[in-house]
Design a protein around this motif. Structure first.
Motif, PDB file in Angstrom:
ATOM      1  N   SER A 128       0.825  -1.213   0.000  1.00  0.00           N
ATOM      2  CA  SER A 128       0.000   0.000   0.000  1.00  0.00           C
ATOM      3  C   SER A 128       0.858   1.261   0.000  1.00  0.00           C
ATOM      4  CB  SER A 128      -0.922   0.001   1.224  1.00  0.00           C
ATOM      5  OG  SER A 128      -0.188   0.093   2.426  1.00  0.00           O
ATOM      6  N   GLU A 129       2.044   1.184   0.580  1.00  0.00           N
ATOM      7  CA  GLU A 129       2.917   2.361   0.660  1.00  0.00           C
ATOM      8  C   GLU A 129       3.901   2.459  -0.497  1.00  0.00           C
ATOM      9  OE1 GLU A 129       2.786   2.592   5.562  1.00  0.00           O
ATOM     10  OE2 GLU A 129       4.554   1.770   4.556  1.00  0.00           O
ATOM     11  N   ALA A 130       4.147   1.335  -1.171  1.00  0.00           N
ATOM     12  CA  ALA A 130       5.130   1.337  -2.256  1.00  0.00           C
ATOM     13  C   ALA A 130       4.506   1.610  -3.622  1.00  0.00           C
ATOM     14  CB  ALA A 130       5.864  -0.004  -2.290  1.00  0.00           C
ATOM     15  N   ILE A 131       3.205   1.347  -3.764  1.00  0.00           N
ATOM     16  CA  ILE A 131       2.532   1.506  -5.058  1.00  0.00           C
ATOM     17  C   ILE A 131       1.859   2.873  -5.133  1.00  0.00           C
ATOM     18  CG2 ILE A 131       0.803   0.529  -6.606  1.00  0.00           C
ATOM     19  CD1 ILE A 131       3.177  -1.297  -6.144  1.00  0.00           C
ATOM     20  N   ARG A 132       1.871   3.494  -6.304  1.00  0.00           N
ATOM     21  CA  ARG A 132       1.224   4.789  -6.494  1.00  0.00           C
ATOM     22  C   ARG A 132      -0.261   4.714  -6.131  1.00  0.00           C
ATOM     23  NH1 ARG A 132       2.868   4.933 -12.526  1.00  0.00           N
ATOM     24  NH2 ARG A 132       3.009   2.714 -11.985  1.00  0.00           N
ATOM     25  N   PRO A 133      -0.800   5.766  -5.505  1.00  0.00           N
ATOM     26  CA  PRO A 133      -2.190   5.737  -5.023  1.00  0.00           C
ATOM     27  C   PRO A 133      -3.209   5.342  -6.080  1.00  0.00           C
ATOM     28  CG  PRO A 133      -1.061   7.672  -4.170  1.00  0.00           C
ATOM     29  CD  PRO A 133      -0.123   7.040  -5.157  1.00  0.00           C
ATOM     30  N   GLN A 134      -3.045   5.836  -7.317  1.00  0.00           N
ATOM     31  CA  GLN A 134      -4.048   5.563  -8.354  1.00  0.00           C
ATOM     32  C   GLN A 134      -4.038   4.110  -8.817  1.00  0.00           C
ATOM     33  OE1 GLN A 134      -1.395   7.503  -8.608  1.00  0.00           O
ATOM     34  NE2 GLN A 134      -0.534   7.569 -10.693  1.00  0.00           N
ATOM     35  N   HIS A 135      -3.004   3.354  -8.438  1.00  0.00           N
ATOM     36  CA  HIS A 135      -2.901   1.947  -8.844  1.00  0.00           C
ATOM     37  C   HIS A 135      -2.886   0.996  -7.646  1.00  0.00           C
ATOM     38  CE1 HIS A 135      -2.309   3.363 -12.854  1.00  0.00           C
ATOM     39  NE2 HIS A 135      -1.111   3.860 -12.630  1.00  0.00           N
ATOM     40  N   ARG A 136      -3.090   1.521  -6.454  1.00  0.00           N
ATOM     41  CA  ARG A 136      -2.976   0.692  -5.244  1.00  0.00           C
ATOM     42  C   ARG A 136      -3.985  -0.458  -5.246  1.00  0.00           C
ATOM     43  NH1 ARG A 136      -3.852   4.462  -1.519  1.00  0.00           N
ATOM     44  NH2 ARG A 136      -1.664   5.095  -1.582  1.00  0.00           N
ATOM     45  N   GLY A 137      -5.221  -0.172  -5.618  1.00  0.00           N
ATOM     46  CA  GLY A 137      -6.241  -1.217  -5.635  1.00  0.00           C
ATOM     47  C   GLY A 137      -5.908  -2.330  -6.605  1.00  0.00           C
ATOM     48  N   LYS A 138      -5.466  -1.967  -7.804  1.00  0.00           N
ATOM     49  CA  LYS A 138      -5.122  -2.970  -8.814  1.00  0.00           C
ATOM     50  C   LYS A 138      -3.978  -3.850  -8.330  1.00  0.00           C
ATOM     51  CE  LYS A 138      -4.731   0.210 -12.103  1.00  0.00           C
ATOM     52  NZ  LYS A 138      -5.589   1.335 -11.705  1.00  0.00           N
ATOM     53  N   ALA A 139      -2.962  -3.237  -7.736  1.00  0.00           N
ATOM     54  CA  ALA A 139      -1.800  -3.996  -7.305  1.00  0.00           C
ATOM     55  C   ALA A 139      -2.133  -4.948  -6.157  1.00  0.00           C
ATOM     56  CB  ALA A 139      -0.686  -3.032  -6.893  1.00  0.00           C
ATOM     57  N   LEU A 140      -2.856  -4.438  -5.156  1.00  0.00           N
ATOM     58  CA  LEU A 140      -3.151  -5.265  -3.986  1.00  0.00           C
ATOM     59  C   LEU A 140      -4.114  -6.397  -4.321  1.00  0.00           C
ATOM     60  CD1 LEU A 140      -3.300  -2.575  -1.182  1.00  0.00           C
ATOM     61  CD2 LEU A 140      -1.930  -4.662  -1.131  1.00  0.00           C
ATOM     62  N   ALA A 141      -5.105  -6.145  -5.153  1.00  0.00           N
ATOM     63  CA  ALA A 141      -6.024  -7.219  -5.526  1.00  0.00           C
ATOM     64  C   ALA A 141      -5.331  -8.236  -6.428  1.00  0.00           C
ATOM     65  CB  ALA A 141      -7.252  -6.639  -6.221  1.00  0.00           C
ATOM     66  N   SER A 142      -4.452  -7.765  -7.312  1.00  0.00           N
ATOM     67  CA  SER A 142      -3.722  -8.684  -8.186  1.00  0.00           C
ATOM     68  C   SER A 142      -2.799  -9.588  -7.384  1.00  0.00           C
ATOM     69  CB  SER A 142      -2.904  -7.905  -9.220  1.00  0.00           C
ATOM     70  OG  SER A 142      -3.742  -7.174 -10.086  1.00  0.00           O
ATOM     71  N   VAL A 143      -2.156  -9.030  -6.378  1.00  0.00           N
ATOM     72  CA  VAL A 143      -1.242  -9.844  -5.589  1.00  0.00           C
ATOM     73  C   VAL A 143      -2.005 -10.871  -4.754  1.00  0.00           C
ATOM     74  CG1 VAL A 143      -1.023  -8.592  -3.383  1.00  0.00           C
ATOM     75  CG2 VAL A 143       0.989  -9.603  -4.414  1.00  0.00           C
ATOM     76  N   GLN A 144      -3.274 -10.592  -4.447  1.00  0.00           N
ATOM     77  CA  GLN A 144      -4.088 -11.559  -3.716  1.00  0.00           C
ATOM     78  C   GLN A 144      -4.332 -12.817  -4.552  1.00  0.00           C
ATOM     79  OE1 GLN A 144      -5.160 -10.842  -0.555  1.00  0.00           O
ATOM     80  NE2 GLN A 144      -6.253 -12.755  -0.212  1.00  0.00           N
ATOM     81  N   SER A 145      -4.279 -12.671  -5.880  1.00  0.00           N
ATOM     82  CA  SER A 145      -4.477 -13.832  -6.750  1.00  0.00           C
ATOM     83  C   SER A 145      -3.355 -14.854  -6.592  1.00  0.00           C
ATOM     84  CB  SER A 145      -4.560 -13.395  -8.213  1.00  0.00           C
ATOM     85  OG  SER A 145      -3.313 -12.897  -8.677  1.00  0.00           O
ATOM     86  N   ALA A 146      -2.266 -14.444  -5.958  1.00  0.00           N
ATOM     87  CA  ALA A 146      -1.166 -15.374  -5.711  1.00  0.00           C
ATOM     88  C   ALA A 146      -1.617 -16.555  -4.862  1.00  0.00           C
ATOM     89  CB  ALA A 146      -0.006 -14.649  -5.029  1.00  0.00           C
ATOM     90  N   TRP A 147      -2.681 -16.334  -4.067  1.00  0.00           N
ATOM     91  CA  TRP A 147      -3.181 -17.442  -3.238  1.00  0.00           C
ATOM     92  C   TRP A 147      -3.623 -18.606  -4.129  1.00  0.00           C
ATOM     93  CZ3 TRP A 147      -3.089 -18.236   1.927  1.00  0.00           C
ATOM     94  CH2 TRP A 147      -3.828 -19.309   2.435  1.00  0.00           C
ATOM     95  N   ALA A 148      -4.280 -18.302  -5.244  1.00  0.00           N
ATOM     96  CA  ALA A 148      -4.714 -19.353  -6.165  1.00  0.00           C
ATOM     97  C   ALA A 148      -3.508 -20.069  -6.778  1.00  0.00           C
ATOM     98  CB  ALA A 148      -5.597 -18.768  -7.258  1.00  0.00           C
ATOM     99  N   VAL A 149      -2.444 -19.309  -7.064  1.00  0.00           N
ATOM    100  CA  VAL A 149      -1.233 -19.907  -7.634  1.00  0.00           C
ATOM    101  C   VAL A 149      -0.605 -20.877  -6.636  1.00  0.00           C
ATOM    102  CG1 VAL A 149       1.086 -19.428  -8.503  1.00  0.00           C
ATOM    103  CG2 VAL A 149      -0.825 -17.913  -9.109  1.00  0.00           C
ATOM    104  N   GLY A 150      -0.483 -20.440  -5.375  1.00  0.00           N
ATOM    105  CA  GLY A 150       0.078 -21.313  -4.348  1.00  0.00           C
ATOM    106  C   GLY A 150      -0.796 -22.520  -4.068  1.00  0.00           C
ATOM    107  N   TRP A 151      -2.105 -22.306  -4.101  1.00  0.00           N
ATOM    108  CA  TRP A 151      -3.066 -23.394  -3.892  1.00  0.00           C
ATOM    109  C   TRP A 151      -2.891 -24.456  -4.977  1.00  0.00           C
ATOM    110  CZ3 TRP A 151      -9.051 -22.214  -3.490  1.00  0.00           C
ATOM    111  CH2 TRP A 151      -9.725 -23.363  -3.062  1.00  0.00           C
TER     112      TRP A 151
END
Length: 436
Positions: A128-151
């Motif tokens: 949340s602090e490293a990504i630009r504010p206008q792209h924070r939602g896209k980055a954080l939700a995209s990284v959540q998809s990693a759970w499916a990859v690990g699964w």
């Protein structure tokens, strides 16, 4: 969807992949246990209740780990906390391969839970602090998809081990693979800097910074209490409805509908792919229509899908097909919570607030599956599941209505207490370099 990544700085990209890798390996380690349970039931002669206790203890430990791990990230920094938590859950998972009895495995799984709960909180604060504010939602939700990859990776690891090794060795080899995340720590240490937004813990003047315990309790201070309680309500509704459905839906479809597709690998594959796609859908919406509307839409969609499952007549093929919208909608809410929670707290409490609201909801939500059981004594199991899910997702909608819209919020305004104004740059503030 990918423009934010293509235009990102090298630091943003490295931070994204550090958190993506951490969460994927997190999911790999966590999901391995559910796959080896049938083997342990036979080898160690443990009951299903004892196996369930391990899962419950891990869940409670992850909630505590998320809260304390978030506070640690506020105290020592996001990157250092992320490394520590990844190493913690990796070692705990690896040591599980050496467990000689049920008690040892129970303790090691609890330790693993502490680590993966804290890793999520530190990772969200870092992203949340490293990504630009206008792209924070896209980055954080995209990284959540990693759970499916690990699964999905955990299924592959288990399948390979089961095919090549005898059962009494295969489950140990599977847990030994859980040491792999430790290698990520080396890469993170070399490539990911602490974000420019200083996550300094709240303090008065130049006095000493507060302890981890003081930081953990600071989210209950009067100025933060309302946000914390509403966040807890949101986390409770999101997790409670999810656990109510996933705990009882297979039983309902098998016992009352006579369907068997939920036990097939094809259904599991559909759910995993759907979860991945649901996270990307949330990523596309969060920065476009806002946090509140995105969460509300996914909550409403979850109610519709669950009601379709429990009230509409269908066979195995339709069950398989409905697995996609179920996994898709269920993924959208957790994929959105990282961005939402991180924007509700100042920098000195961001990790703590994120870790508490998301993870404490897991503990409180434990009552939802129990409620389904009680309701099913007075009505059909399908109706009980539908009511419970509707109540849970209703709490989600109620909670987001009580929270402010935080889309594209500049976290530097409240997160960097050591910021100084630039001469001649009205309203612009940059973080001050740390003193050696």
């Amino acid at each position: 969807m990918l423009d934010w990544y293509r235009s990102g700085t090298p630091t943003e990209r490295k931070t994204f992949w550090a958190c993506f890798g951490g969460w994927a390996l997190d999911a790999l380690d966590v999901q391995l246990f559910s796959l080896v349970v049938p083997t342990l039931l036979g080898l160690w002669q443990i009951s299903k209740a004892e196996a369930g206790l391990i899962t419950s203890v891990t869940l409670v430990a992850s909630a505590l780990g998320g809260w304390i791990g978030g506070a640690i990230s506020d105290r020592i920094g996001r990157v250092r906390a992320l490394q520590a938590m990844i190493l913690w859950f990796a070692v705990a998972t690896g040591l599980s391969a050496l467990a000689q009895d049920y008690t040892q495995l129970l303790v090691l799984k609890a330790l693993q839970g502490l680590g993966f709960g804290g890793e999520w909180a530190a990772g969200v604060a870092l992203m949340s602090e490293a990504i630009r504010p206008q792209h924070r939602g896209k980055a954080l939700a995209s990284v959540q998809s990693a759970w499916a990859v690990g699964w999905g990776a955990s299924v592959g690891v288990f399948t390979l081990a089961a095919a090549l090794l005898p059962p009494d060795i295969a489950w140990r080899a599977v847990f030994a693979v859980g040491l792999a995340p430790a290698l990520l720590v080396v890469w993170v240490r070399r490539n990911v800097p602490e974000p420019g937004v200083v996550p300094a813990a709240p303090s008065h003047g130049a006095g000493p910074r507060p302890s981890v315990l003081t930081t953990a309790l600071s989210i209950f201070a009067p100025e933060h209490l309302r946000v914390t309680l509403v966040g807890l309500l949101l986390g409770t509704g999101a997790h409670g409805s999810y656990y109510a459905v996933t705990s009882w839906l297979p039983t309902y479809l098998r016992t009352e509908r006579g369907l068997s597709v939920l036990g097939t690998g094809g259904y599991l594959a559909v759910i995993i792919v759907a979860f991945f796609c649901g996270c990307l859908a949330a990523a596309a919406l969060l920065d476009r229509i806002g946090r509140r509307l995105t969460v509300g839409l996914f909550a409403a969609a979850c109610v519709v899908v669950v009601l379709a499952y429990v009230f509409l007549p269908f066979g195995d093929t339709a069950t398989l097909l409905l697995g996609f919208p179920l996994g898709f909608c269920a993924a959208g809410i957790p994929a959105s919570l990282g961005a939402l929670f991180s924007e509700l707290y100042p920098g000195g409490l961001r990790g703590t607030g994120v870790g508490f609201c998301y993870n404490a909801g897991r503990i409180v939500s434990a009552g939802f599956p129990v409620l389904v059981g009680h309701l099913s004594e007075r009505m059909s199991l399908g109706a009980a599941i539908g009511i419970d899910a509707a109540v849970g997702y209703g709490l989600v909608v109620l909670a987001v209505l009580m929270l402010p819209e935080t889309r594209a919020k500049d976290l530097g305004e409240t997160a960097a207490p050591r910021a100084v104004a630039l001469p001649g740059a009205a309203g612009r503030r940059l973080p001050q370099k740390a003193t050696p």
